[in-house]
Design an enzyme around this catalytic site. Structure first.
Site, PDB file in Angstrom:
ATOM      1  N   GLU A  59       3.414 -10.667  -2.702  1.00 55.16           N
ATOM      2  CA  GLU A  59       2.755 -10.873  -3.988  1.00 55.16           C
ATOM      3  C   GLU A  59       1.304 -11.314  -3.785  1.00 55.16           C
ATOM      4  O   GLU A  59       0.398 -10.861  -4.493  1.00 55.16           O
ATOM      5  CB  GLU A  59       3.507 -11.915  -4.810  1.00 55.16           C
ATOM      6  CG  GLU A  59       4.907 -11.527  -5.213  1.00 55.16           C
ATOM      7  CD  GLU A  59       5.933 -11.717  -4.101  1.00 55.16           C
ATOM      8  OE1 GLU A  59       7.095 -11.344  -4.294  1.00 55.16           O
ATOM      9  OE2 GLU A  59       5.561 -12.253  -3.020  1.00 55.16           O
ATOM     10  N   ARG A 262      13.073  -3.098   8.435  1.00 57.91           N
ATOM     11  CA  ARG A 262      12.573  -4.197   7.621  1.00 57.91           C
ATOM     12  C   ARG A 262      12.624  -5.508   8.387  1.00 57.91           C
ATOM     13  O   ARG A 262      11.740  -6.352   8.265  1.00 57.91           O
ATOM     14  CB  ARG A 262      13.408  -4.298   6.339  1.00 57.91           C
ATOM     15  CG  ARG A 262      12.976  -5.398   5.370  1.00 57.91           C
ATOM     16  CD  ARG A 262      11.650  -5.067   4.743  1.00 57.91           C
ATOM     17  NE  ARG A 262      11.323  -5.956   3.634  1.00 57.91           N
ATOM     18  CZ  ARG A 262      10.200  -5.893   2.943  1.00 57.91           C
ATOM     19  NH1 ARG A 262       9.298  -4.972   3.240  1.00 57.91           N
ATOM     20  NH2 ARG A 262       9.969  -6.721   1.953  1.00 57.91           N
ATOM     21  N   GLU A 301       2.287  -4.365  11.113  1.00 56.96           N
ATOM     22  CA  GLU A 301       1.631  -3.133  11.561  1.00 56.96           C
ATOM     23  C   GLU A 301       1.958  -1.922  10.688  1.00 56.96           C
ATOM     24  O   GLU A 301       1.626  -0.795  11.060  1.00 56.96           O
ATOM     25  CB  GLU A 301       2.009  -2.826  13.008  1.00 56.96           C
ATOM     26  CG  GLU A 301       1.424  -3.787  14.016  1.00 56.96           C
ATOM     27  CD  GLU A 301       1.465  -3.223  15.428  1.00 56.96           C
ATOM     28  OE1 GLU A 301       0.410  -2.783  15.897  1.00 56.96           O
ATOM     29  OE2 GLU A 301       2.560  -3.188  16.022  1.00 56.96           O
ATOM     30  N   PRO A 326       5.722   2.235  -3.044  1.00 51.71           N
ATOM     31  CA  PRO A 326       5.175   3.555  -2.736  1.00 51.71           C
ATOM     32  C   PRO A 326       3.650   3.546  -2.703  1.00 51.71           C
ATOM     33  O   PRO A 326       3.029   4.518  -2.272  1.00 51.71           O
ATOM     34  CB  PRO A 326       5.663   4.404  -3.923  1.00 51.71           C
ATOM     35  CG  PRO A 326       5.669   3.434  -5.065  1.00 51.71           C
ATOM     36  CD  PRO A 326       6.065   2.082  -4.470  1.00 51.71           C
TER      37      PRO A 326
END
Length: 413
Positions: A59, A262, A301, A326
């Site tokens: 955020e 993830r 990265e 996206p």
């Protein structure tokens, strides 16, 4: 509101105890504990300040364009950034901004922070709507703006069970820029005055790719037109990615895959699955490159992998995780592929799908077919341009800047 304050007061000792436990286990430092209690000192140089609050790194990163724009327009104003996590605090500090862990949502703690930093505007992101902080700002004439406001149907139902608290909280918001139209409607239904609702503006649409130091060895081993990226995969998705890659390379010999989980801690098990499938593996954490699959088992990265891949499967979307952003791969001109689980970015994916700017897949076979359909460099470039156009939000950004400028304190003469 009184009941909320009473409940918070009763729960505060438990929250403090949990913070103490994190401190003892070395997961937080003493500064974080003091900040949670509202005991952090003010900045060394006191001046009118914008207080920005974000949940954590993601955020906060989305708010960087807001910070840059307001800093350029009003260099006389100071900044204070608060986040719910130590990693978020450290990210802001790395940008050269005064930062601390956010205080508990206690009226006195918020009032102390506002006074210590001479706060003149409070910006809070997405669903970080804290009643006591907002009330403390209102009591001192500090306007509150919610950026990229996000309110799910479930959260709206929960707020609806405490209508008095909802009206007191949302009615004090000076401006809300919703992340999507549905969130905007829910904010108004819960008490936000309609004239204070701005146009939809998803801050993540403002993402600008960072400058990256080139790594020629990587670019040679993973040519963009023949490399695809599985970005931020979760448990249960790697099997699909591996099967799709094996099928796709039958049609496209020389196809390369960058697989970025993830959670890099899972990399060992993923490497074993790749090897069991007969794929050669290079691990980024070991400085390796050149194998058919690059296992990107490092943090921070992802922009580098977007730059290397002409096609990107945005993961977290074949399992019930709500999907990942996206906007970042679109900013790199990548052709986008995703699964059906996209609740976290529903409006963005709806725009992509309506424009025919992303491929929605459901399993290994459809993922392999999507990769094949995007096999030619020209088709990858066309799809990447279409995605960037579909996600462009210049109008919303212009409206948000104008609204925030109106809330800033008067500039010194």
């Amino acid at each position: 509101m009184l009941l909320y304050r009473l409940v918070l007061a009763l729960l505060a000792p438990l929250v403090v105890a949990a913070a103490l436990l994190r401190r003892l286990r070395g997961r937080e430092d003493g500064a974080a504990l003091r900040a949670r209690l509202g005991l952090a000192p003010g900045t060394a140089v006191r001046r009118p300040t914008i207080w920005l609050h974000a949940a954590s790194n993601g955020e906060l990163a989305s708010a960087r364009p807001v910070i840059d724009a307001l800093s350029a327009a009003r260099p006389d104003l100071g900044w204070l950034v608060t986040t719910n996590s130590v990693t978020g605090r450290d990210l802001a500090a790395g940008w050269g901004l005064p930062a601390q862990v956010a205080p508990l949502d206690l009226r006195r703690a918020a009032a102390r922070l506002i006074a210590a930093h001479d706060v003149r505007l409070h910006l809070t992101l997405e669903s970080e709507l804290w009643p006591n902080r907002i009330a403390a700002c209102a009591a001192r004439g500090v306007p509150v703006a919610v950026l990229g406001a996000r309110l799910s149907a479930g959260s709206a139902r929960a707020w609806g069970r405490v209508p008095g608290l909802a009206r007191a909280t949302f009615g004090r918001i000076a401006h809300a820029a919703p992340q999507d139209a549905d969130s905007g409607g829910r904010l108004v239904a819960l008490g936000l005055p309609p004239e204070r609702l701005g146009p939809v503006c998803d801050l993540k649409a403002l993402y600008t790719p960072p400058d990256l130091a080139p790594e020629p060895a990587l670019a040679e081993a993973y040519p963009r037109a023949r490399t695809w990226l599985a970005a931020s995969t979760h448990e249960g998705e790697e099997e699909t990615v591996i099967a799709a890659h094996r099928a796709a390379r039958e049609r496209e010999p020389g196809l390369r895959l960058i697989l970025a989980p993830r959670h890099p801690a899972r990399a060992g098990a993923i490497a074993e699955r790749l090897a069991a499938a007969g794929l050669t593996v290079a691990r980024r954490s070991r400085g390796e490159a050149g194998a058919e699959v690059l296992l990107a088992d490092t943090l921070g990265e992802m922009p580098r992998w977007y730059a290397l891949a002409g096609r990107v499967f945005v993961a977290g979307s074949l399992v019930p995780r709500g999907g990942h952003t996206p906007y970042e791969p679109a900013a790199f001109g990548c052709a986008l592929i995703h699964g059906p689980e996209v609740a976290n970015f529903r409006a963005a994916y709806a725009r992509l799908d309506a424009a025919g700017a992303a491929a929605c897949v459901r399993d290994a076979a459809t993922l392999a077919a999507a990769l094949a359909a995007l096999g030619e460099p020209e088709e990858q470039a066309r799809a990447g341009r279409a995605a960037a156009r579909a996600l462009d939000d210049a109008a919303g950004w212009d409206a948000l800047q104008a609204a925030l400028a109106a809330l800033l304190p008067e500039a010194p003469r």
